[in-house]
Write an enzyme that holds these catalytic residues in place. Structure first.
Site, short mmCIF file in Angstrom:
data_model
loop_
_atom_site.label_atom_id
_atom_site.label_comp_id
_atom_site.label_asym_id
_atom_site.label_seq_id
_atom_site.Cartn_x
_atom_site.Cartn_y
_atom_site.Cartn_z
N THR A 63 0.82 -1.21 0.00
CA THR A 63 0.00 0.00 0.00
C THR A 63 0.86 1.26 0.00
O THR A 63 2.01 1.24 0.47
CB THR A 63 -0.89 -0.01 1.26
OG1 THR A 63 -1.51 1.25 1.42
CG2 THR A 63 -0.09 -0.29 2.54
N ASP A 64 0.27 2.36 -0.46
CA ASP A 64 0.98 3.64 -0.39
C ASP A 64 1.05 4.16 1.05
O ASP A 64 1.80 5.10 1.33
CB ASP A 64 0.31 4.69 -1.30
CG ASP A 64 -1.14 4.98 -0.97
OD1 ASP A 64 -1.70 4.35 -0.05
OD2 ASP A 64 -1.74 5.86 -1.64
N GLU A 65 0.26 3.57 1.96
CA GLU A 65 0.24 4.09 3.34
C GLU A 65 1.57 3.89 4.05
O GLU A 65 1.82 4.53 5.08
CB GLU A 65 -0.89 3.42 4.13
CG GLU A 65 -2.25 3.71 3.53
CD GLU A 65 -3.41 3.59 4.51
OE1 GLU A 65 -3.17 3.47 5.72
OE2 GLU A 65 -4.56 3.61 4.04
N TYR A 117 -1.89 -0.38 10.99
CA TYR A 117 -2.02 -1.07 9.70
C TYR A 117 -0.81 -0.77 8.82
O TYR A 117 -0.16 -1.69 8.31
CB TYR A 117 -3.31 -0.62 8.98
CG TYR A 117 -3.33 -0.95 7.50
CD1 TYR A 117 -3.41 -2.28 7.07
CD2 TYR A 117 -3.25 0.05 6.52
CE1 TYR A 117 -3.40 -2.60 5.71
CE2 TYR A 117 -3.24 -0.26 5.17
CZ TYR A 117 -3.33 -1.58 4.77
OH TYR A 117 -3.32 -1.89 3.43
N LYS A 121 2.16 -3.23 7.35
CA LYS A 121 2.44 -3.44 5.92
C LYS A 121 3.88 -3.02 5.60
O LYS A 121 4.56 -3.67 4.81
CB LYS A 121 1.46 -2.62 5.05
CG LYS A 121 0.03 -3.11 5.05
CD LYS A 121 -0.19 -4.49 4.47
CE LYS A 121 0.03 -4.58 2.99
NZ LYS A 121 -0.36 -5.93 2.45
#
Ligand code: NAD
Ligand code: DAU
Length: 352
Positions: free
Chosen positions: A130-132, A155, A159
Site C-alpha cells: 500500500t501507499d500508506e 495497519y 504493511k
C-alpha cells in the site's frame, strides 16, 4: 505454472483471481484464504467450478499449514494479498495486524524459500502493498518508489514491516521478489466498512454519513479492475527486486468525493438532488489520520505501459450500479449470512 494467490476471497484478491483464471487457462490458480470477516466466496461464485481454479481455506499465520501446502503443490509463484486491511480496525487491535500482515508474510516467505531450496529460477514472490507505508504528504508532492517509509497507523506499520521482510529475504537469500504499493481502491465487492461502500449502504438506508474530522483529507482513488490489470502486468513484465507504485492520478478530498457520491446516488435512486448530502455528519477524527496520499505512478507507466483505464466519475457510477443491483450481497454481509455460503459450498475442501 502453479500460482498461489493469498487473500483471493477479499476485495482486490477476488478481482485478481477472476482475471487470472479467465485469462490464463493454462495456469493452475490456488486461492488460499482464511475467510475472516473480510473474505467472501460469493465474490467468486461465477468462476468457482473452473478447472484451473482451486480454493483452500487456510490461515497464513499457521506456519506448519503453509509449509505443507508448499510441499504439496510446489507453487512457482506467490501473489500475496491476504492481510488485515482496515485502518480503523488496526487502531483497535494492532496485534491482529502484526499476526497476519507480518508473521503471515514471513511464514509465506519461509515456505517459499524451503520449497525451492535456493533454486529460484523462474520463481517469483510478488507482494501486494500500500501507499500508506510512506506516511502522509503535505499539500503538495507525490509518493515515488524512493520516498522513505514513515508509517503512521498500526495497519501501515504492519504493511511496512512486511515490505521490509520481503526485501530482506530478497537480499539475504536471493529470493526473486517484486513489491507494488498501490493507492486507495474502489469498485464492486468492497467490504462495507471502507469509505465508498459504507456510504453507499448508508445512503440506501438513509443513515448518517460519518465524515472524519473536517473532511479535508485527500486520497488517490483507483478502480479495482485497473489495479488487477496492473498486477497482471507487473507479474509478467516487472523487473525482479523492484518496487512499483500504482495510483489513479486521481486525488479527491473526502468531502468532495462524498458530495459527488451523494449526487450520483440521488440521481440513481430518484431522490431530490441534495437529499443525501443532508446525511453528512462530521464526526470525531481518526487518530493519526494521514492528511494526503498521492502516487507518482510514472515508473509503471513509462516502463510497463500501464495507466488507469476507467475515469473516476464513470468508475463510481459503475460501483454504485453494482451495489444497487446486488443488494443481496450487501444484505448478506450486514446480516452475517455471507459466511454460510462457505459452509454450504466448501466445507469438504477445507484443509486446516
Ligand atoms: P480485504 O480485507 O478485502 O481482503 C483481505 C482478504 O485476506 C480476505 O479475504 C481475508 O479473509 C483474507 N485474510 C485475512 N487474514 C488472513 C489470514 N490470516 N490468512 C489467510 N487469509 C487471510 O483486503 P483488500 O482491500 O482486498 O486488500 C488486499 C491487499 O491489498 C492487502 O494486502 C492490502 O494491504 C492491499 N492494498 C489494499 C488497498 C485498498 O484500497 N483496498 C490499496 C493498496 C493495497
Ligand atoms: O491507500 C491505500 C489504503 O486505502 C489501503 O492500504 C487500505 O487497505 C484501505 O483500507 C485504504 O485505507 P484508507 O484508510 O484510506 O481507506 P478508508 O476507506 O478507511 O478511508 C478513506 C478516507 O475516508 C480516509 O481519509 C478516512 C475517511 N473516512 C473513512 C471512513 C470509513 C471517513 O471520513 N469516514 C468513514 O466512515
Amino acid at each position: 505454472m502453479t500460482i498461489l494467490i493469498t487473500g483471493g476471497a477479499g476485495f482486490i484478491g477476488s478481482h485478481l483471481v477472476r482475471l487470472f483464471v479467465e485469462k490464463y487457462p493454462n495456469y493452475n490458480i490456488f486461492n488460499i484464504d482464511a475467510l475472516t470477516y473480510a473474505g467472501n466466496l460469493e465474490n467468486l461464485k461465477d468462476i468457482e467450478s473452473r478447472s484451473n481454479y482451486s480454493f483452500i481455506k487456510g490461515d497464513i499465520t499457521n506456519g506448519d499449514f503453509i509449509n505443507e501446502l508448499f510441499e504439496k503443490y510446489k507453487f512457482d509463484a506467490v501473489i500475496h494479498l491476504a492481510a488485515e486491511s482496515h485502518v480503523d480496525r488496526s487502531i483497535k487491535d494492532p496485534l491482529a495486524f502484526v499476526k497476519t500482515n507480518v508473521i503471515g508474510t514471513v511464514n509465506l516467505l519461509n515456505a517459499f524459500k524451503s520449497c525451492w531450496r535456493n533454486n529460484f529460477e523462474k520463481k517469483l514472490f510478488y507482494h501486494i502493498s500500500t501507499d500508506e507505508v510512506y506516511g502522509t504528504l503535505g499539500k503538495t508532492g507525490l509518493f515515488t518508489e524512493t520516498t522513505s517509509y514513515d508509517p503512521n497507523s498500526p495497519y501501515s506499520a504492519s504493511k511496512a514491516s512486511s515490505d521490509h521482510f520481503v526485501r530482506a529475504y530478497g537480499e539475504t537469500y536471493d529470493m526473486p521478489y517484486i513489491i507494488t504499493n498501490c493507492s486507495n481502491n474502489y469498485g464492486q465487492n468492497q467490504f462495507p466498512e471502507k469509505l465508498i461502500p459504507l456510504f453507499i449502504n448508508n445512503i440506501i438506508h438513509k443513515k448518517q454519513l460519518p465524515v472524519y474530522g473536517d473532511g479535508n483529507y485527500t486520497r488517490d482513488w483507483l478502480y479495482v479492475k485497473d489495479h488487477a490489470i496492473a498486477i497482471d502486468l507487473v507479474f509478467h513484465k516487472g523487473k525482479i527486486s523492484e518496487t512499483y507504485n500504482i495510483g489513479g492520478f486521481n486525488e479527491w478530498k473526502n468531502i468532495d468525493l462524498v458530495k459527488l457520491l451523494c449526487r450520483q446516488m440521488d440521481e440513481k435512486l430518484d431522490r431530490t438532488i441534495g437529499s443525501s448530502e443532508k446525511l453528512i455528519t462530521f464526526v470525531k477524527d481518526r487518530p493519526g489520520h494521514d492528511l494526503r496520499y498521492a502516487i507518482d505512478a510514472s515508473k509503471i507507466k513509462n516502463e510497463l505501459g500501464w495507466k488507469p483505464s476507467v475515469n473516476f466519475e464513470e468508475g463510481l457510477k459503475r460501483t454504485i450500479d453494482w451495489y444497487l443491483n446486488n443488494e443481496d450481497w450487501l444484505n448478506n454481509i450486514t446480516s452475517g449470512n455471507y459466511q454460510s455460503y462457505y459452509e454450504k459450498q466448501y466445507n469438504n475442501l477445507a484443509i486446516e
